[in-house]
Design an enzyme around this catalytic site. Sequence first.
Site, mmCIF file in Angstrom:
data_model
loop_
_atom_site.group_PDB
_atom_site.id
_atom_site.type_symbol
_atom_site.label_atom_id
_atom_site.label_comp_id
_atom_site.label_asym_id
_atom_site.label_seq_id
_atom_site.Cartn_x
_atom_site.Cartn_y
_atom_site.Cartn_z
ATOM 1 C CE LYS A 240 -29.491 -13.701 -49.717
ATOM 2 N NZ LYS A 240 -29.696 -13.757 -51.296
ATOM 3 C CD GLU B 113 -35.319 -10.365 -60.681
ATOM 4 O OE1 GLU B 113 -35.163 -11.453 -60.304
ATOM 5 O OE2 GLU B 113 -35.574 -9.332 -59.885
ATOM 6 C CB CYS C 210 -32.822 -7.846 -46.299
ATOM 7 S SG CYS C 210 -33.044 -8.734 -48.056
ATOM 8 C CB CYS D 103 -33.692 -11.246 -54.206
ATOM 9 S SG CYS D 103 -33.487 -10.228 -55.852
ATOM 10 C CD GLU E 142 -35.825 -14.185 -66.072
ATOM 11 O OE1 GLU E 142 -35.181 -13.820 -64.869
ATOM 12 O OE2 GLU E 142 -36.459 -15.254 -65.948
ATOM 13 C CD GLU F 179 -29.113 -17.754 -52.351
ATOM 14 O OE1 GLU F 179 -28.499 -16.746 -51.628
ATOM 15 O OE2 GLU F 179 -29.992 -17.080 -53.081
ATOM 16 C CD GLU G 81 -29.378 -25.663 -57.089
ATOM 17 O OE1 GLU G 81 -28.732 -26.942 -56.720
ATOM 18 O OE2 GLU G 81 -30.604 -25.281 -56.368
ATOM 19 C CB SER H 163 -36.408 -14.047 -61.754
ATOM 20 O OG SER H 163 -35.184 -13.862 -62.344
#
Length: 583
Positions: free
Chosen positions: A369, A290, A514, A310, A293, A372, A377, A330
Amino acid sequence: MQHIKNVNNEVTLMVDGVSVTVPEGTLIIDAAKKVGVQIPVLCYHPDLAVRATCRVCLVEIKGQKKLKTACSNEVWEGAEIITNSKVVRDTRKTVLELILASHPQDCLQCIRSGNCELQQLATTFGIGKPVFESAINGEKKLPIDKGNPSIVRDANKCIKCGRCVAVCQEIQGVGAINTANRSREYEISTAYDKKLEGSPCVFCGQCIAVCPVGALYEKNNTDEVWEALDDEEKHVIVQVAPAVRVALGEEFGMERGSISTGKMVTALRRLGFDKVFDTNFAADVTIMEEGNELLGRIQHHGVLPLITSCSPGWVNFVETFYPELLSHVSTCKSPQQIFGALAKTYYAQKAGISPDKIFVVSIMPCTAKKYESSRREMNGSGYRDVDIVVTTRELARMIKEAGIEFRALEDESFDDPMGISTGAGAIFGTTGGVMEAALRTVYEMVTGQELKQLDFKMVRGLAGIKDAEIDLNGLKVKVAVANGLKNARLLMEKIKAGECNYTFIEIMGCLGGCIGGGGQPITSQAGAKGNRMEGLYQIDRDSVIRQSHKNPAVIKLYEDFLGKPLSPKSHSLLHTHYLARKK
C-alpha cells in the site's frame, strides 16, 4: 535403523521421558509440543517447507550417535527423544554463538528489538556477548537497500535461514530473491544483486512476515506522521483498513483475532488525528463501482472474467508477469485510494477545508500500500490521494511511543460521514470477502429481489483457490477466489490458455488476504490467520447493515456528489489504469 510402523497409523514414543501418541509422519518438533516442550527454531516456519539449515533444533535420540534436527525428522514407534540433555543444550548454544558471530551487535538500534527470534534465543541461552571472534570485524558494511517506498533490506543482519526465499518462491511464485554463491560467500540476494525496486519484487512484504531478525522490514513512515500531527496548518485525518482492527491487539498482548476497533479509534484520537475515518466506508463504495463495472461487462460483452484490483501486491504482480491480461483487471481503485480521493474532494467540500490543507494517513496491513499510494496516477483530484501509509506494526509503535495504555482505553466510534460502514466492508479484509460483499449487492441489483441469505460460505476459508456458481435469478455466474500469488498464477495461466470459464475473480496477494498482510504483527504461530478471519466475520455478524448499497453514508455520497456509479466524476476520481512493469 528399521522403524516399526503402527497398523493404526499412530505411533507411541517418549519425549523427555513422557509418553505421547501421535499420527505417523509427525515431526519431532510437533510431537514435543504435545508434551509441552517448545524446541527452538530459526529456519523453521509453520507456513513454509522444511529446510533444516540452521541446526538450532537439534535433539538427541537414544541409541543414535548423531544429533537430529527436530524440524525435519519424523517420529516412529518406540523412539526415545531427548530435548534437554547437556550435549543438546551445549550444541544449540554453540550454533547460536556461531550465528551471532556474523550478526551485528546493535540490538538497541534494530527495528526488531524485542521481537527478534535470534535475540530471544540468545536471551534464553544466556548469551550476553559474542564468544567467537566476530566474523564481521574488519569487513566492509554492506549497503542497505531502502530505495523503494515499501521494504528495507539490510543484508548485514541476514542469518541466511532461507525463510524469505521460500516464501517469495514457493508461496508467492515471484522469485525476486534467491540464494547465491557457496560456503562462506553464501548469501541471500536478488538476481545480479539488483535493488528490490529493480527486481520483480511486488512489495507484498511476505518476506518481512517470516524473517526472524531485522534483515527485512517495512519502510518507517512514522516520523512523517508525527511531523504532520505537529503541524497546526494541516488538517490530519486517518483511515483504518478492516484487517487492522483484528490484529492490532496482538501487539499489546491481546488474544489473536481480538476485535479492538473501539480502542483503536480512541488511540488514534489520543495521538492527535483531527478525524478518524474507516476504510470500510470506501470498501462499500468500491462495491458500488466494481459491481456496476461487472454488470456492464456482462451486459455489453466486455472483457471477462473481471478481476478485482483491491490488492496492490496482486496489481504489481499482474503488471509484471501478465501485462497482456491487464484488460481483465477492474479499473476501480482500491478502497485506500478511493478514500483518499474522496477525502480531498467530497470531505473537503463538506468540511469547508481546502484540499491542500488536508493530510491523509492510512493505517494498512500491507507494505505494498505504501508503493500504491506513491503511484503517479493516484491523484485524480489534482492532489495526491493518500499522503502517508503506515502499517499495523508502525501504528502499534506510535501508540507505545506515546505511552498510551491500549488495553485500558475506553471504546470510541469513527467520525461521520466516512466512518459509517457495513459488514460487507468489514469482510474485505479476508480472502473471499470482496467476492462475498460484491455478490450481496450484485444479486439485488440484477434480480430486484431481497437477498434472504447474505452468507456465501462457499467462497470463505483459507483454501488457495475456491470457486462457486451463483444463480442470479436465471443468470448463472461462475466465480473464483484466490489468495497468494502462486495461486493467482494458476488462474492467469488458465485465462491465457482460454480454459477459464469464470465471470468474476477475486485475487488477494497474500495468503488469507489482508489478515495475512506483510504489515501485520509478526507471528510464527499457526492459526493466526484463522483467528483474525473469524474476528472479521464476527464484526460482519454484529453489523446492523451488511450490504454495501444499503450504507446510508454511501447513498448520500452518490446523491450529493458522485451522481451515480461509473458517472464521469466517479471515473475521474475513483478509477485508474495500469502499466506493464519490467521483470
